[in-house]
Design a protein around this motif. Structure first.
Motif, short mmCIF file in Angstrom:
data_model
loop_
_atom_site.label_atom_id
_atom_site.label_comp_id
_atom_site.label_asym_id
_atom_site.label_seq_id
_atom_site.Cartn_x
_atom_site.Cartn_y
_atom_site.Cartn_z
N GLU A 42 0.83 -1.21 0.00
CA GLU A 42 0.00 0.00 0.00
C GLU A 42 0.86 1.25 0.00
OE1 GLU A 42 -2.64 -0.10 3.37
OE2 GLU A 42 -3.26 -2.15 2.90
N HIS A 43 1.87 1.28 0.86
CA HIS A 43 2.72 2.47 0.98
C HIS A 43 3.58 2.68 -0.27
CE1 HIS A 43 1.60 3.33 5.04
NE2 HIS A 43 1.94 2.11 5.44
N ILE A 44 4.15 1.64 -0.77
CA ILE A 44 5.03 1.75 -1.94
C ILE A 44 4.27 2.21 -3.17
CG2 ILE A 44 6.46 0.43 -3.56
CD1 ILE A 44 7.17 -1.35 -1.06
N LEU A 45 3.12 1.60 -3.40
CA LEU A 45 2.35 1.88 -4.60
C LEU A 45 1.40 3.06 -4.43
CD1 LEU A 45 1.60 -1.82 -5.51
CD2 LEU A 45 3.33 -0.33 -6.52
N ASP A 46 1.26 3.54 -3.20
CA ASP A 46 0.34 4.63 -2.88
C ASP A 46 -1.10 4.26 -3.26
OD1 ASP A 46 -0.25 7.08 -1.73
OD2 ASP A 46 -0.02 8.17 -3.62
N PHE A 47 -1.48 3.04 -2.89
CA PHE A 47 -2.82 2.53 -3.12
C PHE A 47 -3.58 2.54 -1.80
CE2 PHE A 47 -1.51 -0.64 -6.72
CZ PHE A 47 -1.30 0.42 -7.57
N THR A 48 -4.89 2.57 -1.89
CA THR A 48 -5.70 2.41 -0.69
C THR A 48 -5.67 0.93 -0.28
OG1 THR A 48 -7.71 1.95 -1.94
CG2 THR A 48 -7.27 4.27 -1.39
N GLN A 49 -6.08 0.67 0.95
CA GLN A 49 -6.13 -0.71 1.43
C GLN A 49 -7.12 -1.51 0.60
OE1 GLN A 49 -8.77 -2.39 3.33
NE2 GLN A 49 -7.50 -4.21 3.34
N THR A 50 -8.23 -0.90 0.24
CA THR A 50 -9.27 -1.57 -0.55
C THR A 50 -8.74 -1.96 -1.93
OG1 THR A 50 -10.95 -0.28 0.60
CG2 THR A 50 -11.61 -1.34 -1.44
N LYS A 51 -8.07 -1.02 -2.59
CA LYS A 51 -7.54 -1.30 -3.93
C LYS A 51 -6.48 -2.40 -3.88
CE LYS A 51 -5.36 0.88 -7.92
NZ LYS A 51 -4.96 2.14 -8.55
N THR A 52 -5.59 -2.32 -2.91
CA THR A 52 -4.53 -3.32 -2.79
C THR A 52 -5.14 -4.70 -2.52
OG1 THR A 52 -3.13 -1.60 -1.85
CG2 THR A 52 -2.36 -3.87 -1.63
N SER A 53 -6.07 -4.78 -1.60
CA SER A 53 -6.71 -6.06 -1.26
C SER A 53 -7.45 -6.64 -2.46
CB SER A 53 -7.69 -5.87 -0.11
OG SER A 53 -7.00 -5.55 1.06
N ARG A 54 -8.15 -5.79 -3.19
CA ARG A 54 -8.91 -6.25 -4.36
C ARG A 54 -7.98 -6.88 -5.40
NH1 ARG A 54 -10.01 -2.78 -8.49
NH2 ARG A 54 -9.87 -1.03 -7.04
N HIS A 55 -6.86 -6.22 -5.68
CA HIS A 55 -5.94 -6.74 -6.68
C HIS A 55 -5.22 -7.99 -6.19
CE1 HIS A 55 -6.60 -3.79 -9.74
NE2 HIS A 55 -6.38 -2.80 -8.88
#
Length: 129
Positions: A42-55
């Protein structure tokens, strides 16, 4: 275990997984680092937790990654069966600017983490003396 051949459904899952930039970026980091915590991604890619979990769920359902839970943290890694396929793909993408930037961000965050751990360790020594 190397994959010598695979089914059409597995192949379609691989190609669908690779059709999204976010999933390719996640796979690249997992390929380079062996295993990563979801919060680091999440931190590296600057994604939300939801987006990271979904992918990550998509990659897991496609049979490309597995996970393990340690306390409240979930760690992901590329499945051994898919490692050869992923390695061949990233052999041709290893100079991509976006992927290299993600890797550089990881190294910066990791070095800062090591520095923070070192400072905490030495502060404890100072206070206990």
């Amino acid at each position: 275990m190397r994959v010598k051949n695979f089914s059409l459904s597995f192949g379609l899952g691989v190609f669908k997984a690779l059709s999204d930039e976010a999933r390719v970026r996640i796979l690249f980091l997992l390929y380079k680092q062996e295993e990563m915590c979801i919060t680091d991604l999440e931190h590296i890619l600057d994604f939300t937790q939801t987006k990271t979990s979904r992918h990550l769920r998509f990659l897991k359902n496609a049979g490309l990654v597995s996970s393990r839970k340690v306390d409240q943290f979930v760690y992901y890694r590329i499945k051994q069966q898919a490692r050869d396929i992923i390695a061949q793909i990233f052999q041709y993408m290893n100079k991509d600017a976006v992927l290299l930037h993600d890797l550089e961000t990881f190294h910066i965050l990791y070095s800062n983490r090591e520095l923070a751990i070192w400072k905490l360790h030495h502060q404890k020594k100072l206070y206990s003396s």
